[in-house]
Design a protein around this motif. Structure first.
Motif, PDB file in Angstrom:
ATOM      1  N   LEU A  22      35.703  37.361  21.027  1.00 25.14           N
ATOM      2  CA  LEU A  22      36.936  37.436  20.447  1.00 25.14           C
ATOM      3  C   LEU A  22      36.957  35.551  19.997  1.00 25.14           C
ATOM      4  CD1 LEU A  22      39.479  38.907  20.216  1.00 25.14           C
ATOM      5  CD2 LEU A  22      40.324  38.215  21.890  1.00 25.14           C
ATOM      6  N   PRO A  23      36.688  34.482  21.252  1.00 26.12           N
ATOM      7  CA  PRO A  23      36.521  33.064  20.501  1.00 26.12           C
ATOM      8  C   PRO A  23      36.468  33.160  19.159  1.00 26.12           C
ATOM      9  CG  PRO A  23      36.498  33.644  23.134  1.00 26.12           C
ATOM     10  CD  PRO A  23      35.896  34.727  22.209  1.00 26.12           C
ATOM     11  N   VAL A  24      35.509  33.845  19.123  1.00 25.52           N
ATOM     12  CA  VAL A  24      34.320  33.620  17.985  1.00 25.52           C
ATOM     13  C   VAL A  24      34.955  33.332  16.650  1.00 25.52           C
ATOM     14  CG1 VAL A  24      32.243  33.906  16.418  1.00 25.52           C
ATOM     15  CG2 VAL A  24      31.800  33.669  19.125  1.00 25.52           C
ATOM     16  N   VAL A  25      35.671  35.258  16.607  1.00 24.12           N
ATOM     17  CA  VAL A  25      36.263  35.702  15.415  1.00 24.12           C
ATOM     18  C   VAL A  25      37.912  35.082  15.548  1.00 24.12           C
ATOM     19  CG1 VAL A  25      37.528  37.751  15.656  1.00 24.12           C
ATOM     20  CG2 VAL A  25      35.607  38.106  16.460  1.00 24.12           C
ATOM     21  N   ILE A  26      38.236  34.643  16.582  1.00 22.95           N
ATOM     22  CA  ILE A  26      39.448  33.993  16.648  1.00 22.95           C
ATOM     23  C   ILE A  26      39.407  32.285  15.935  1.00 22.95           C
ATOM     24  CG2 ILE A  26      41.248  32.473  18.301  1.00 22.95           C
ATOM     25  CD1 ILE A  26      40.934  34.514  20.218  1.00 22.95           C
ATOM     26  N   ILE A  27      38.201  31.846  16.273  1.00 22.74           N
ATOM     27  CA  ILE A  27      38.277  30.583  15.226  1.00 22.74           C
ATOM     28  C   ILE A  27      37.520  30.748  14.080  1.00 22.74           C
ATOM     29  CG2 ILE A  27      35.748  28.935  15.029  1.00 22.74           C
ATOM     30  CD1 ILE A  27      38.075  27.862  17.388  1.00 22.74           C
ATOM     31  N   PHE A  28      37.233  31.493  13.742  1.00 20.53           N
ATOM     32  CA  PHE A  28      36.368  32.039  12.095  1.00 20.53           C
ATOM     33  C   PHE A  28      37.919  32.248  11.198  1.00 20.53           C
ATOM     34  CE2 PHE A  28      35.592  35.305   8.253  1.00 20.53           C
ATOM     35  CZ  PHE A  28      35.456  33.947   7.888  1.00 20.53           C
ATOM     36  N   LEU A  29      39.239  32.984  12.056  1.00 21.47           N
ATOM     37  CA  LEU A  29      40.256  33.040  10.901  1.00 21.47           C
ATOM     38  C   LEU A  29      40.987  32.391  11.436  1.00 21.47           C
ATOM     39  CD1 LEU A  29      40.889  37.042  12.436  1.00 21.47           C
ATOM     40  CD2 LEU A  29      39.615  36.596  10.856  1.00 21.47           C
ATOM     41  N   LEU A  30      41.009  31.291  11.975  1.00 20.40           N
ATOM     42  CA  LEU A  30      41.805  30.199  12.378  1.00 20.40           C
ATOM     43  C   LEU A  30      41.496  29.289  11.045  1.00 20.40           C
ATOM     44  CD1 LEU A  30      43.257  29.739  15.968  1.00 20.40           C
ATOM     45  CD2 LEU A  30      44.310  30.635  14.138  1.00 20.40           C
ATOM     46  N   PHE A  31      40.112  29.103  11.102  1.00 16.69           N
ATOM     47  CA  PHE A  31      39.531  27.958  10.069  1.00 16.69           C
ATOM     48  C   PHE A  31      39.128  28.672   8.773  1.00 16.69           C
ATOM     49  CE2 PHE A  31      40.086  26.734  14.599  1.00 16.69           C
ATOM     50  CZ  PHE A  31      40.383  25.173  13.993  1.00 16.69           C
ATOM     51  N   GLN A  32      39.712  30.108   8.279  1.00 13.21           N
ATOM     52  CA  GLN A  32      38.367  30.334   7.263  1.00 13.21           C
ATOM     53  C   GLN A  32      38.616  29.974   5.795  1.00 13.21           C
ATOM     54  OE1 GLN A  32      40.183  34.173   6.175  1.00 13.21           O
ATOM     55  NE2 GLN A  32      38.586  34.972   5.304  1.00 13.21           N
ATOM     56  N   ARG A  33      39.732  29.525   5.680  1.00 14.98           N
ATOM     57  CA  ARG A  33      39.322  28.635   4.184  1.00 14.98           C
ATOM     58  C   ARG A  33      39.102  27.371   4.537  1.00 14.98           C
ATOM     59  NH1 ARG A  33      43.470  24.528   2.973  1.00 14.98           N
ATOM     60  NH2 ARG A  33      44.497  24.278   4.349  1.00 14.98           N
ATOM     61  N   TYR A  34      39.421  26.280   5.583  1.00  9.61           N
ATOM     62  CA  TYR A  34      38.619  25.060   5.420  1.00  9.61           C
ATOM     63  C   TYR A  34      37.017  25.808   5.617  1.00  9.61           C
ATOM     64  CZ  TYR A  34      42.350  23.297   7.414  1.00  9.61           C
ATOM     65  OH  TYR A  34      43.706  22.773   6.667  1.00  9.61           O
ATOM     66  N   PHE A  35      36.282  26.785   5.628  1.00  7.03           N
ATOM     67  CA  PHE A  35      35.354  27.738   6.038  1.00  7.03           C
ATOM     68  C   PHE A  35      34.429  28.190   4.850  1.00  7.03           C
ATOM     69  CE2 PHE A  35      32.092  30.767   6.910  1.00  7.03           C
ATOM     70  CZ  PHE A  35      31.071  30.275   6.841  1.00  7.03           C
ATOM     71  N   ILE A  36      35.151  28.528   4.008  1.00 10.12           N
ATOM     72  CA  ILE A  36      35.106  28.715   2.173  1.00 10.12           C
ATOM     73  C   ILE A  36      35.367  27.833   1.606  1.00 10.12           C
ATOM     74  CG2 ILE A  36      36.380  30.444   0.855  1.00 10.12           C
ATOM     75  CD1 ILE A  36      37.112  32.466   3.143  1.00 10.12           C
ATOM     76  N   GLU A  37      36.443  27.011   2.028  1.00 10.67           N
ATOM     77  CA  GLU A  37      36.310  26.017   0.802  1.00 10.67           C
ATOM     78  C   GLU A  37      34.874  25.093   0.991  1.00 10.67           C
ATOM     79  OE1 GLU A  37      38.995  22.388   0.008  1.00 10.67           O
ATOM     80  OE2 GLU A  37      39.360  23.951   1.518  1.00 10.67           O
ATOM     81  N   GLY A  38      34.418  24.917   2.281  1.00  9.97           N
ATOM     82  CA  GLY A  38      32.870  23.984   2.417  1.00  9.97           C
ATOM     83  C   GLY A  38      32.027  24.173   2.614  1.00  9.97           C
ATOM     84  N   VAL A  39      31.696  25.988   2.161  1.00 16.94           N
ATOM     85  CA  VAL A  39      30.477  26.199   1.971  1.00 16.94           C
ATOM     86  C   VAL A  39      30.636  26.217   0.626  1.00 16.94           C
ATOM     87  CG1 VAL A  39      29.313  28.625   1.792  1.00 16.94           C
ATOM     88  CG2 VAL A  39      30.183  27.726   3.717  1.00 16.94           C
ATOM     89  N   THR A  40      31.733  26.644  -0.282  1.00 23.47           N
ATOM     90  CA  THR A  40      31.859  26.934  -1.726  1.00 23.47           C
ATOM     91  C   THR A  40      31.524  25.354  -2.719  1.00 23.47           C
ATOM     92  OG1 THR A  40      33.425  28.896  -1.278  1.00 23.47           O
ATOM     93  CG2 THR A  40      33.139  27.429  -3.930  1.00 23.47           C
ATOM     94  N   LEU A  41      31.803  24.359  -1.628  1.00 27.50           N
ATOM     95  CA  LEU A  41      31.847  22.991  -2.455  1.00 27.50           C
ATOM     96  C   LEU A  41      30.571  22.463  -2.301  1.00 27.50           C
ATOM     97  CD1 LEU A  41      35.528  22.050  -2.208  1.00 27.50           C
ATOM     98  CD2 LEU A  41      34.329  22.386  -3.746  1.00 27.50           C
ATOM     99  N   THR A  42      30.170  22.658  -1.418  1.00 27.48           N
ATOM    100  CA  THR A  42      28.589  21.925  -0.954  1.00 27.48           C
ATOM    101  C   THR A  42      27.641  22.140  -1.819  1.00 27.48           C
ATOM    102  OG1 THR A  42      28.258  23.519   1.278  1.00 27.48           O
ATOM    103  CG2 THR A  42      29.095  21.194   1.414  1.00 27.48           C
ATOM    104  N   GLY A  43      26.542  22.504  -1.162  1.00 25.95           N
ATOM    105  CA  GLY A  43      25.057  22.916  -2.240  1.00 25.95           C
ATOM    106  C   GLY A  43      25.013  24.312  -2.710  1.00 25.95           C
ATOM    107  N   MET A  44      26.236  25.699  -1.506  1.00 30.22           N
ATOM    108  CA  MET A  44      25.567  26.619  -2.050  1.00 30.22           C
ATOM    109  C   MET A  44      26.799  26.810  -3.371  1.00 30.22           C
ATOM    110  SD  MET A  44      25.950  28.605   1.496  1.00 30.22           S
ATOM    111  CE  MET A  44      25.377  28.242   2.756  1.00 30.22           C
ATOM    112  N   GLY A  45      27.299  26.117  -3.411  1.00 27.60           N
ATOM    113  CA  GLY A  45      27.670  26.108  -4.836  1.00 27.60           C
ATOM    114  C   GLY A  45      27.372  26.062  -5.868  1.00 27.60           C
TER     115      GLY A  45
END
Length: 304
Positions: free
Chosen positions: A279-302
């Protein structure tokens, strides 16, 4: 007196066209593909949830919705075992590993992205080359090395083995993949900001902390989530280095819980415990999902 301005018919038509939802065969196929993949990943989760709510007499029943919802499985699953101790151990290891990873990778990435020094690009290529080395190859040499390093009685151990040190100290030595992500992100920050700070007399450490770090929050959030998930769910590392039951993490606790019945676990209790541990992994991802997607998009993967 207000005078109504008549909109040109062409502009009004374009506005209505933009408001109309777009539809195409390609979009429909993409939606169907993504929906199928989401079902593929959700089925095991719902199976775990269904099993965790079944009475022990209904475990062999193939129905997804149990005849009787056995909420007491969650209470009974945590009625024995050192769950509080294992949870505290996991939190300590995860927090230290996250701090060490963010500190080391941000400093190294800053040196590769914002400073000019001889051999920088060559050394960065060598760092990237370490990503090609499978972790399983270095497992035995690392174990031999850590088994010979003195722990000076930390956690009652003479050497690093059977302490938290092998699971936390390597985080302070950086990670090649995270360094690559942060370097790509930091290269997008205008160099004029750093040059202006240097003219004002700021040191490199102050520029790193006060200027670069606040501007790299999305990438740092993505790395923090990656590190949290990997460390929280790590099973092999604690299995190799932790021998005392009071030092176990939650993942080893689940295995201990499974073996408590001689290799024939109560699946409803085991699924209930597994869901709570996850459960903690799911909660952390849902809380910081916006930062996670933004960070992955704007780094080398983008593609920057």
């Amino acid at each position: 007196m207000a005078v109504a301005v008549e909109q040109p018919p062409r502009a009004e038509a374009l506005r209505n066209e933009r408001r109309r939802p777009s539809f195409s065969i390609g979009a429909l196929l993409a939606w169907l593909l993504l929906a199928s993949l989401s079902i593929l990943f959700l089925v095991p989760f719902f199976w775990m949830l269904s099993t965790s709510l079944k009475d022990i007499r209904d475990l062999m029943d193939t129905r997804w919705i149990p005849q009787r919802i056995a909420w007491e499985n969650y209470r009974d699953a945590f009625s024995f075992g050192m769950w509080r101790r294992w949870t505290l151990n996991t939190i300590i290891i995860t927090a230290v590993a996250m701090f060490g990873t963010l500190l080391s990778t941000s400093l190294v990435a800053y040196a590769f992205a914002r400073l000019r020094w001889p051999g920088r690009d060559t050394l960065f290529s060598l760092v990237l080359a370490t990503m090609m080395l499978p972790g399983i190859v270095t497992m035995i040499p690392q174990f031999i090395l850590f088994s010979k390093l003195p722990a000076f009685g930390l956690q009652g151990s003479t050497y690093w083995v059977n302490t938290f040190l092998p699971l936390t100290v390597p985080a302070f030595t950086g990670n090649a993949f995270y360094i690559f992500l942060l370097r790509q992100f930091m290269r997008g920050i205008p160099m004029e900001l750093s040059e202006a700070a240097r003219i004002d007399g700021a040191s490199e450490m102050r520029i790193w902390w006060n200027i670069v770090m606040p501007l790299t929050k999305p990438a740092l959030a993505a790395i923090a989530i990656f590190t949290f998930q990997f460390t929280w769910e790590d099973f092999v590392g604690p299995l190799l280095y932790l021998q005392s039951e009071e030092l176990y993490t939650l993942q080893l606790g689940l295995r201990q819980f499974e073996f408590a019945y001689g290799g024939a676990p109560a699946w409803n209790w085991l699924m209930a415990a597994s869901l709570v541990v996850m459960l903690p992994v799911v909660i952390i991802f849902l809380l910081f999902q916006r930062y996670f997607i933004e960070g992955v998009t704007l780094t080398g993967m983008g593609g920057r």
